[in-house]
Design a protein around this motif. Structure first.
Motif, PDB file in Angstrom:
ATOM      1  N   SER A  88       0.711  -1.081   0.078  1.00 32.70           N
ATOM      2  CA  SER A  88       0.020   0.116   0.066  1.00 32.70           C
ATOM      3  C   SER A  88       1.039   1.357   0.056  1.00 32.70           C
ATOM      4  CB  SER A  88      -0.946  -0.014   1.325  1.00 32.70           C
ATOM      5  OG  SER A  88      -0.197   0.202   2.498  1.00 32.70           O
ATOM      6  N   LYS A 121       2.011   2.787   2.622  1.00 34.62           N
ATOM      7  CA  LYS A 121       1.586   3.340   3.801  1.00 34.62           C
ATOM      8  C   LYS A 121       2.378   2.985   4.949  1.00 34.62           C
ATOM      9  CE  LYS A 121      -2.963   4.434   2.415  1.00 34.62           C
ATOM     10  NZ  LYS A 121      -4.511   4.182   2.658  1.00 34.62           N
ATOM     11  N   ASN A 176       4.938   4.330  10.074  1.00 36.92           N
ATOM     12  CA  ASN A 176       3.882   4.964   9.390  1.00 36.92           C
ATOM     13  C   ASN A 176       4.270   5.997   8.430  1.00 36.92           C
ATOM     14  OD1 ASN A 176       2.021   6.621   8.606  1.00 36.92           O
ATOM     15  ND2 ASN A 176       0.652   6.667  10.487  1.00 36.92           N
ATOM     16  N   VAL A 226       2.869   7.415   6.018  1.00 39.55           N
ATOM     17  CA  VAL A 226       2.227   8.805   5.693  1.00 39.55           C
ATOM     18  C   VAL A 226       2.690  10.068   6.583  1.00 39.55           C
ATOM     19  CG1 VAL A 226      -0.049   9.784   5.491  1.00 39.55           C
ATOM     20  CG2 VAL A 226       0.276   7.303   4.588  1.00 39.55           C
ATOM     21  N   GLU A 227       2.773   9.534   7.902  1.00 42.57           N
ATOM     22  CA  GLU A 227       3.234  10.535   8.910  1.00 42.57           C
ATOM     23  C   GLU A 227       4.882  10.748   9.166  1.00 42.57           C
ATOM     24  OE1 GLU A 227       0.913  10.231  12.376  1.00 42.57           O
ATOM     25  OE2 GLU A 227      -0.997  10.432  11.107  1.00 42.57           O
ATOM     26  N   PRO A 255      -0.056   6.047  -2.981  1.00 37.78           N
ATOM     27  CA  PRO A 255      -0.095   7.048  -2.047  1.00 37.78           C
ATOM     28  C   PRO A 255       1.144   7.829  -1.786  1.00 37.78           C
ATOM     29  CG  PRO A 255      -0.495   4.856  -1.099  1.00 37.78           C
ATOM     30  CD  PRO A 255      -0.238   4.598  -2.461  1.00 37.78           C
ATOM     31  N   PRO A 289       4.313   8.328   0.496  1.00 37.05           N
ATOM     32  CA  PRO A 289       4.766   8.023   1.765  1.00 37.05           C
ATOM     33  C   PRO A 289       4.976   9.032   2.831  1.00 37.05           C
ATOM     34  CG  PRO A 289       6.192   6.838  -0.105  1.00 37.05           C
ATOM     35  CD  PRO A 289       5.416   7.920  -0.587  1.00 37.05           C
ATOM     36  N   SER A 339       3.247  12.769   3.285  1.00 32.43           N
ATOM     37  CA  SER A 339       2.477  13.856   2.953  1.00 32.43           C
ATOM     38  C   SER A 339       2.982  15.156   2.702  1.00 32.43           C
ATOM     39  CB  SER A 339       1.067  13.781   3.442  1.00 32.43           C
ATOM     40  OG  SER A 339       1.267  14.274   4.802  1.00 32.43           O
TER      41      SER A 339
END
Length: 388
Positions: A135, A137, A152, A154-155, A320, A322, A324
Protein backbone atom coordinates in the motif's frame (compact mmCIF):
# COMPACT_ATOMS: atom_id res chain seq x y z
CA UNK A 1 14.60 -5.59 -19.96
CA UNK A 2 17.95 -5.13 -18.26
CA UNK A 3 19.73 -7.09 -15.56
CA UNK A 4 21.86 -4.91 -13.28
CA UNK A 5 24.21 -6.32 -10.67
CA UNK A 6 26.74 -4.84 -8.27
CA UNK A 7 29.98 -6.45 -7.17
CA UNK A 8 32.74 -6.49 -4.57
CA UNK A 9 34.98 -5.05 -7.29
CA UNK A 10 33.05 -1.71 -7.13
CA UNK A 11 31.62 -2.29 -10.63
CA UNK A 12 27.99 -2.13 -11.78
CA UNK A 13 27.10 -4.46 -14.66
CA UNK A 14 24.20 -4.09 -17.09
CA UNK A 15 22.94 -6.75 -19.53
CA UNK A 16 20.06 -6.34 -21.99
CA UNK A 17 17.84 -9.44 -22.08
CA UNK A 18 15.22 -10.40 -24.65
CA UNK A 19 13.44 -13.64 -25.57
CA UNK A 20 14.69 -15.49 -28.63
CA UNK A 21 11.93 -14.84 -31.17
CA UNK A 22 12.86 -17.86 -33.27
CA UNK A 23 12.11 -20.12 -30.34
CA UNK A 24 8.92 -18.33 -29.35
CA UNK A 25 6.32 -20.80 -28.11
CA UNK A 26 8.95 -23.40 -27.37
CA UNK A 27 8.52 -24.62 -23.76
CA UNK A 28 12.31 -24.79 -23.47
CA UNK A 29 12.79 -21.31 -24.91
CA UNK A 30 16.14 -19.65 -24.21
CA UNK A 31 16.69 -15.92 -23.77
CA UNK A 32 19.53 -13.89 -25.27
CA UNK A 33 21.77 -11.54 -23.28
CA UNK A 34 23.87 -8.65 -24.59
CA UNK A 35 26.41 -6.78 -22.46
CA UNK A 36 25.16 -3.18 -22.20
CA UNK A 37 27.52 -1.42 -19.81
CA UNK A 38 30.21 -1.90 -17.19
CA UNK A 39 30.59 1.06 -14.87
CA UNK A 40 33.08 1.61 -12.04
CA UNK A 41 30.34 3.01 -9.86
CA UNK A 42 31.80 3.48 -6.37
CA UNK A 43 35.04 3.62 -4.41
CA UNK A 44 34.05 0.58 -2.32
CA UNK A 45 32.05 -2.60 -2.88
CA UNK A 46 28.37 -2.27 -3.84
CA UNK A 47 25.88 -3.33 -1.18
CA UNK A 48 22.40 -2.58 -2.57
CA UNK A 49 20.55 -2.02 -5.85
CA UNK A 50 16.99 -0.76 -6.49
CA UNK A 51 15.10 -0.03 -9.72
CA UNK A 52 11.94 1.78 -10.79
CA UNK A 53 10.57 2.45 -14.27
CA UNK A 54 13.33 4.93 -15.11
CA UNK A 55 16.17 4.87 -12.60
CA UNK A 56 18.62 2.42 -11.11
CA UNK A 57 20.16 3.40 -7.77
CA UNK A 58 23.12 1.73 -6.10
CA UNK A 59 24.35 1.86 -2.52
CA UNK A 60 27.87 1.12 -1.36
CA UNK A 61 30.22 0.80 1.56
CA UNK A 62 31.57 4.21 0.47
CA UNK A 63 28.41 5.67 2.13
CA UNK A 64 26.96 7.11 -1.10
CA UNK A 65 23.92 6.37 -3.27
CA UNK A 66 24.46 6.78 -7.03
CA UNK A 67 21.63 7.37 -9.49
CA UNK A 68 21.53 6.18 -13.12
CA UNK A 69 19.02 7.26 -15.74
CA UNK A 70 18.31 4.07 -17.68
CA UNK A 71 16.41 5.90 -20.43
CA UNK A 72 19.40 8.10 -21.29
CA UNK A 73 22.04 5.63 -20.03
CA UNK A 74 23.78 8.35 -18.04
CA UNK A 75 24.86 8.82 -14.43
CA UNK A 76 22.35 11.20 -12.86
CA UNK A 77 24.18 12.16 -9.65
CA UNK A 78 24.74 10.99 -6.07
CA UNK A 79 23.09 11.27 -2.66
CA UNK A 80 25.44 11.66 0.29
CA UNK A 81 23.23 12.18 3.33
CA UNK A 82 24.15 8.90 5.08
CA UNK A 83 27.23 8.41 7.24
CA UNK A 84 27.67 4.65 6.98
CA UNK A 85 27.42 1.74 4.58
CA UNK A 86 24.17 1.80 2.60
CA UNK A 87 22.49 -1.47 3.58
CA UNK A 88 19.14 -1.30 1.75
CA UNK A 89 17.39 0.65 -1.00
CA UNK A 90 13.71 0.36 -1.92
CA UNK A 91 11.65 2.26 -4.49
CA UNK A 92 7.95 2.76 -4.00
CA UNK A 93 6.53 3.41 -7.46
CA UNK A 94 8.12 6.14 -9.54
CA UNK A 95 8.10 8.92 -6.96
CA UNK A 96 9.82 7.74 -3.77
CA UNK A 97 13.03 6.02 -2.73
CA UNK A 98 13.67 4.82 0.82
CA UNK A 99 17.21 4.12 2.02
CA UNK A 100 18.67 2.57 5.17
CA UNK A 101 22.26 2.55 6.38
CA UNK A 102 24.64 1.64 9.17
CA UNK A 103 24.21 5.13 10.66
CA UNK A 104 20.79 4.00 11.92
CA UNK A 105 18.89 6.37 9.61
CA UNK A 106 16.03 5.67 7.22
CA UNK A 107 15.68 8.43 4.61
CA UNK A 108 12.70 9.07 2.33
CA UNK A 109 13.72 10.69 -0.98
CA UNK A 110 11.71 12.42 -3.67
CA UNK A 111 12.73 10.43 -6.76
CA UNK A 112 11.85 13.35 -9.07
CA UNK A 113 13.77 16.21 -7.45
CA UNK A 114 16.09 13.87 -5.50
CA UNK A 115 15.56 15.76 -2.27
CA UNK A 116 15.47 14.20 1.19
CA UNK A 117 11.86 14.56 2.39
CA UNK A 118 12.40 12.91 5.76
CA UNK A 119 15.31 11.57 7.78
CA UNK A 120 14.24 9.18 10.53
CA UNK A 121 16.43 8.02 13.41
CA UNK A 122 15.22 4.46 12.96
CA UNK A 123 17.50 2.18 15.02
CA UNK A 124 20.07 2.58 17.78
CA UNK A 125 22.39 0.33 15.79
CA UNK A 126 22.64 -0.35 12.06
CA UNK A 127 19.58 -0.56 9.83
CA UNK A 128 20.11 -3.98 8.27
CA UNK A 129 17.02 -4.22 6.02
CA UNK A 130 13.68 -2.59 5.24
CA UNK A 131 10.56 -3.50 3.29
CA UNK A 132 7.64 -1.35 2.10
CA UNK A 133 4.05 -2.59 2.38
CA UNK A 134 2.29 -2.89 -1.02
CA UNK A 135 0.00 0.00 0.00
CA UNK A 136 2.99 2.31 0.48
CA UNK A 137 1.64 3.41 3.87
CA UNK A 138 3.73 1.14 6.11
CA UNK A 139 7.31 -0.06 6.22
CA UNK A 140 9.15 -2.61 8.32
CA UNK A 141 12.79 -2.35 9.34
CA UNK A 142 15.19 -4.50 11.31
CA UNK A 143 18.50 -3.54 12.86
CA UNK A 144 21.38 -4.59 15.04
CA UNK A 145 19.54 -3.22 18.11
CA UNK A 146 17.47 -6.46 18.00
CA UNK A 147 14.22 -4.72 17.16
CA UNK A 148 11.61 -5.05 14.44
CA UNK A 149 10.02 -1.67 13.79
CA UNK A 150 6.86 -0.68 11.94
CA UNK A 151 6.79 2.78 10.38
CA UNK A 152 3.85 4.95 9.40
CA UNK A 153 5.17 6.37 6.13
CA UNK A 154 2.26 8.79 5.69
CA UNK A 155 3.29 10.63 8.86
CA UNK A 156 6.93 9.58 8.91
CA UNK A 157 6.90 8.25 12.47
CA UNK A 158 7.23 5.07 14.46
CA UNK A 159 4.06 3.00 14.74
CA UNK A 160 5.23 -0.09 16.65
CA UNK A 161 8.42 -1.57 18.10
CA UNK A 162 8.89 -5.29 18.74
CA UNK A 163 11.92 -6.67 20.55
CA UNK A 164 13.34 -9.84 19.05
CA UNK A 165 15.90 -12.17 20.58
CA UNK A 166 18.61 -11.70 17.94
CA UNK A 167 19.56 -9.21 15.25
CA UNK A 168 17.58 -9.92 12.09
CA UNK A 169 19.16 -9.22 8.71
CA UNK A 170 16.17 -9.53 6.33
CA UNK A 171 12.50 -8.53 6.53
CA UNK A 172 10.03 -8.81 3.63
CA UNK A 173 6.32 -8.28 3.01
CA UNK A 174 4.35 -10.83 0.99
CA UNK A 175 2.84 -9.55 -2.32
CA UNK A 176 -0.62 -9.11 -0.74
CA UNK A 177 0.74 -7.54 2.44
CA UNK A 178 -1.16 -10.05 4.59
CA UNK A 179 2.02 -11.55 6.01
CA UNK A 180 5.71 -10.80 6.36
CA UNK A 181 8.86 -12.77 7.16
CA UNK A 182 11.81 -11.94 9.39
CA UNK A 183 15.13 -13.72 8.85
CA UNK A 184 17.60 -14.40 11.67
CA UNK A 185 20.62 -16.46 10.58
CA UNK A 186 19.13 -19.66 9.04
CA UNK A 187 15.62 -19.26 10.49
CA UNK A 188 12.70 -17.51 8.81
CA UNK A 189 9.81 -16.46 11.07
CA UNK A 190 6.47 -16.05 9.27
CA UNK A 191 4.24 -13.34 10.80
CA UNK A 192 0.55 -12.73 10.10
CA UNK A 193 -0.36 -9.05 9.77
CA UNK A 194 -3.69 -9.24 11.61
CA UNK A 195 -2.12 -10.84 14.69
CA UNK A 196 1.48 -9.54 14.44
CA UNK A 197 2.47 -12.95 15.79
CA UNK A 198 4.67 -15.73 14.42
CA UNK A 199 2.57 -18.38 12.69
CA UNK A 200 5.50 -20.66 11.92
CA UNK A 201 9.26 -20.89 11.39
CA UNK A 202 11.11 -22.16 8.31
CA UNK A 203 14.60 -23.54 8.91
CA UNK A 204 17.17 -23.46 6.13
CA UNK A 205 20.34 -25.56 6.19
CA UNK A 206 22.68 -22.56 5.86
CA UNK A 207 22.53 -18.89 6.85
CA UNK A 208 19.95 -17.18 4.61
CA UNK A 209 21.45 -14.60 2.24
CA UNK A 210 18.37 -13.68 0.18
CA UNK A 211 14.64 -14.40 -0.12
CA UNK A 212 11.98 -13.72 -2.76
CA UNK A 213 8.23 -14.26 -2.62
CA UNK A 214 7.13 -16.26 -5.69
CA UNK A 215 3.49 -15.98 -4.61
CA UNK A 216 1.71 -15.03 -1.42
CA UNK A 217 2.37 -18.48 0.03
CA UNK A 218 5.58 -19.64 -1.70
CA UNK A 219 8.98 -18.30 -0.68
CA UNK A 220 12.29 -18.82 -2.51
CA UNK A 221 15.22 -19.01 -0.09
CA UNK A 222 18.94 -18.77 -0.90
CA UNK A 223 21.66 -19.29 1.68
CA UNK A 224 25.41 -19.42 1.88
CA UNK A 225 25.36 -22.33 -0.55
CA UNK A 226 24.73 -23.16 -4.22
CA UNK A 227 21.13 -24.34 -3.69
CA UNK A 228 17.84 -22.41 -3.88
CA UNK A 229 14.84 -23.86 -2.02
CA UNK A 230 11.14 -23.09 -2.34
CA UNK A 231 9.07 -23.25 0.86
CA UNK A 232 5.34 -23.17 1.52
CA UNK A 233 4.66 -20.45 4.12
CA UNK A 234 1.55 -22.26 5.38
CA UNK A 235 2.81 -25.82 5.80
CA UNK A 236 6.46 -24.68 6.22
CA UNK A 237 7.47 -27.62 3.99
CA UNK A 238 10.20 -27.48 1.34
CA UNK A 239 8.44 -27.82 -2.03
CA UNK A 240 11.58 -28.22 -4.13
CA UNK A 241 15.25 -27.36 -4.32
CA UNK A 242 17.68 -26.97 -7.20
CA UNK A 243 21.36 -26.21 -7.67
CA UNK A 244 21.48 -22.68 -9.07
CA UNK A 245 25.21 -21.85 -8.99
CA UNK A 246 28.69 -23.15 -8.28
CA UNK A 247 29.12 -20.81 -5.30
CA UNK A 248 26.84 -19.17 -2.73
CA UNK A 249 23.81 -17.26 -3.98
CA UNK A 250 24.01 -13.62 -2.90
CA UNK A 251 20.76 -12.08 -4.17
CA UNK A 252 17.49 -12.94 -5.93
CA UNK A 253 14.77 -11.05 -7.77
CA UNK A 254 11.34 -12.30 -8.87
CA UNK A 255 9.00 -10.77 -11.47
CA UNK A 256 6.19 -11.70 -13.85
CA UNK A 257 5.65 -10.93 -17.54
CA UNK A 258 3.14 -12.54 -19.92
CA UNK A 259 3.60 -16.32 -20.03
CA UNK A 260 6.63 -16.15 -17.74
CA UNK A 261 7.19 -16.07 -13.99
CA UNK A 262 10.91 -15.46 -13.64
CA UNK A 263 13.37 -15.84 -10.78
CA UNK A 264 16.77 -14.17 -11.22
CA UNK A 265 19.75 -15.23 -9.11
CA UNK A 266 23.21 -13.71 -8.65
CA UNK A 267 26.15 -15.49 -7.12
CA UNK A 268 29.71 -15.09 -5.93
CA UNK A 269 30.66 -17.32 -8.86
CA UNK A 270 30.09 -14.30 -11.14
CA UNK A 271 26.98 -15.60 -12.89
CA UNK A 272 23.53 -14.04 -13.17
CA UNK A 273 20.92 -16.65 -14.06
CA UNK A 274 17.27 -16.36 -15.07
CA UNK A 275 14.92 -19.21 -14.25
CA UNK A 276 11.42 -19.85 -15.57
CA UNK A 277 9.21 -20.97 -12.69
CA UNK A 278 6.61 -23.68 -13.19
CA UNK A 279 2.96 -23.33 -12.18
CA UNK A 280 3.57 -26.27 -9.87
CA UNK A 281 6.22 -24.88 -7.51
CA UNK A 282 7.18 -28.41 -6.45
CA UNK A 283 8.80 -28.76 -9.90
CA UNK A 284 12.27 -27.16 -10.18
CA UNK A 285 12.47 -24.22 -12.63
CA UNK A 286 14.13 -24.35 -16.05
CA UNK A 287 17.09 -22.15 -17.01
CA UNK A 288 16.27 -19.31 -19.42
CA UNK A 289 19.58 -17.48 -19.52
CA UNK A 290 23.01 -17.35 -17.86
CA UNK A 291 25.39 -14.39 -17.94
CA UNK A 292 28.99 -14.37 -16.71
CA UNK A 293 30.40 -11.16 -15.21
CA UNK A 294 33.67 -12.68 -13.92
CA UNK A 295 33.18 -10.71 -10.70
CA UNK A 296 31.99 -11.50 -7.18
CA UNK A 297 28.41 -10.30 -7.28
CA UNK A 298 26.73 -8.81 -4.21
CA UNK A 299 23.36 -7.34 -5.27
CA UNK A 300 20.87 -7.54 -8.10
CA UNK A 301 18.01 -5.72 -9.82
CA UNK A 302 15.89 -6.03 -12.96
CA UNK A 303 14.92 -2.88 -14.88
CA UNK A 304 11.88 -3.00 -17.17
CA UNK A 305 10.98 0.20 -19.01
CA UNK A 306 7.53 1.76 -18.89
CA UNK A 307 6.63 0.81 -22.48
CA UNK A 308 7.35 -2.83 -21.73
CA UNK A 309 5.30 -2.58 -18.53
CA UNK A 310 2.32 -1.16 -20.43
CA UNK A 311 2.44 -3.85 -23.10
CA UNK A 312 2.74 -6.53 -20.46
CA UNK A 313 -0.10 -5.09 -18.39
CA UNK A 314 2.23 -4.43 -15.49
CA UNK A 315 1.46 -0.76 -14.86
CA UNK A 316 2.01 0.01 -11.16
CA UNK A 317 -1.06 0.97 -9.11
CA UNK A 318 -1.69 4.53 -8.05
CA UNK A 319 0.65 5.23 -5.21
CA UNK A 320 -0.11 7.12 -2.00
CA UNK A 321 2.68 9.45 -1.00
CA UNK A 322 4.83 7.90 1.76
CA UNK A 323 5.29 11.41 3.18
CA UNK A 324 2.37 13.76 2.68
CA UNK A 325 2.91 17.39 1.64
CA UNK A 326 1.15 18.57 4.80
CA UNK A 327 3.53 16.49 6.90
CA UNK A 328 6.55 17.94 5.07
CA UNK A 329 5.50 21.51 5.94
CA UNK A 330 4.92 20.79 9.61
CA UNK A 331 7.87 18.44 10.14
CA UNK A 332 9.97 21.06 11.90
CA UNK A 333 7.10 21.95 14.26
CA UNK A 334 5.74 18.51 15.13
CA UNK A 335 7.23 16.20 17.71
CA UNK A 336 6.19 12.56 17.24
CA UNK A 337 4.26 11.37 20.26
CA UNK A 338 4.66 7.68 19.57
CA UNK A 339 6.78 4.85 20.91
CA UNK A 340 10.27 5.99 21.95
CA UNK A 341 12.14 9.18 21.10
CA UNK A 342 14.64 7.20 19.02
CA UNK A 343 11.89 7.02 16.41
CA UNK A 344 11.75 10.81 16.15
CA UNK A 345 11.61 12.05 12.59
CA UNK A 346 12.89 15.38 11.36
CA UNK A 347 13.99 16.96 8.16
CA UNK A 348 17.79 17.16 8.01
CA UNK A 349 19.20 20.57 8.89
CA UNK A 350 21.86 20.35 6.20
CA UNK A 351 21.05 18.40 3.10
CA UNK A 352 24.08 17.23 1.18
CA UNK A 353 23.49 16.41 -2.47
CA UNK A 354 25.87 15.82 -5.32
CA UNK A 355 23.16 16.34 -7.91
CA UNK A 356 23.47 19.09 -10.48
CA UNK A 357 20.63 21.54 -10.09
CA UNK A 358 19.97 25.11 -11.23
CA UNK A 359 19.72 27.84 -8.63
CA UNK A 360 16.36 29.51 -8.10
CA UNK A 361 15.94 32.58 -10.34
CA UNK A 362 13.67 35.54 -9.62
CA UNK A 363 10.40 35.35 -11.53
CA UNK A 364 10.03 37.72 -14.47
CA UNK A 365 7.03 40.04 -14.72
CA UNK A 366 6.67 40.28 -10.96
CA UNK A 367 5.22 43.30 -9.13
CA UNK A 368 7.53 46.34 -8.70
CA UNK A 369 9.71 46.57 -5.60
CA UNK A 370 9.10 48.98 -2.69
CA UNK A 371 11.57 51.62 -4.03
CA UNK A 372 9.80 51.79 -7.40
CA UNK A 373 6.41 52.06 -5.70
CA UNK A 374 7.58 55.04 -3.55
CA UNK A 375 8.97 56.88 -6.61
CA UNK A 376 5.67 56.40 -8.44
CA UNK A 377 3.69 57.79 -5.48
CA UNK A 378 5.88 60.96 -5.28
CA UNK A 379 5.44 61.67 -9.01
CA UNK A 380 1.68 61.26 -8.69
CA UNK A 381 1.57 63.83 -5.82
CA UNK A 382 3.59 66.38 -7.87
CA UNK A 383 1.13 66.03 -10.80
CA UNK A 384 -1.84 66.69 -8.48
CA UNK A 385 -0.16 69.87 -7.05
CA UNK A 386 0.44 71.25 -10.57
CA UNK A 387 -3.22 70.71 -11.48
CA UNK A 388 -4.36 72.67 -8.40
Amino acid sequence: MELVAGSYEQVLFGFTIHPDRKANGDPEQKWTSVADFTHHAHTASLSAVAVNNRFVVTGSKDETIHIYDMKKKTEHGALVHHNGTITCLKFYGSRHLISGAEDGLICVWDAKKWECLKSIRAHKGHVTFLSIHPSGKLALSVGTDKTLRTWNLVEGRSAFIKNIKQSAHIVEWSPSGEKYVVVILNKIDVYQLHTAAVSGTITNEKRVSSIAFLSDSVLAVAGDEEVVRCFDCESLACLCEFKAHENRVKDMFSFEIPDHHVLVTASSDGFIKMWKLKHDKSVPPSLLCAVSTQARLTCLGVWIDRAANTKAGLCPPAEPSPVSEEEQTRTSQKEPGDVGQEGAASKPKSQKRALAGGSAKPATGSSPGPEKRKTGEMLEKKRKKKKI
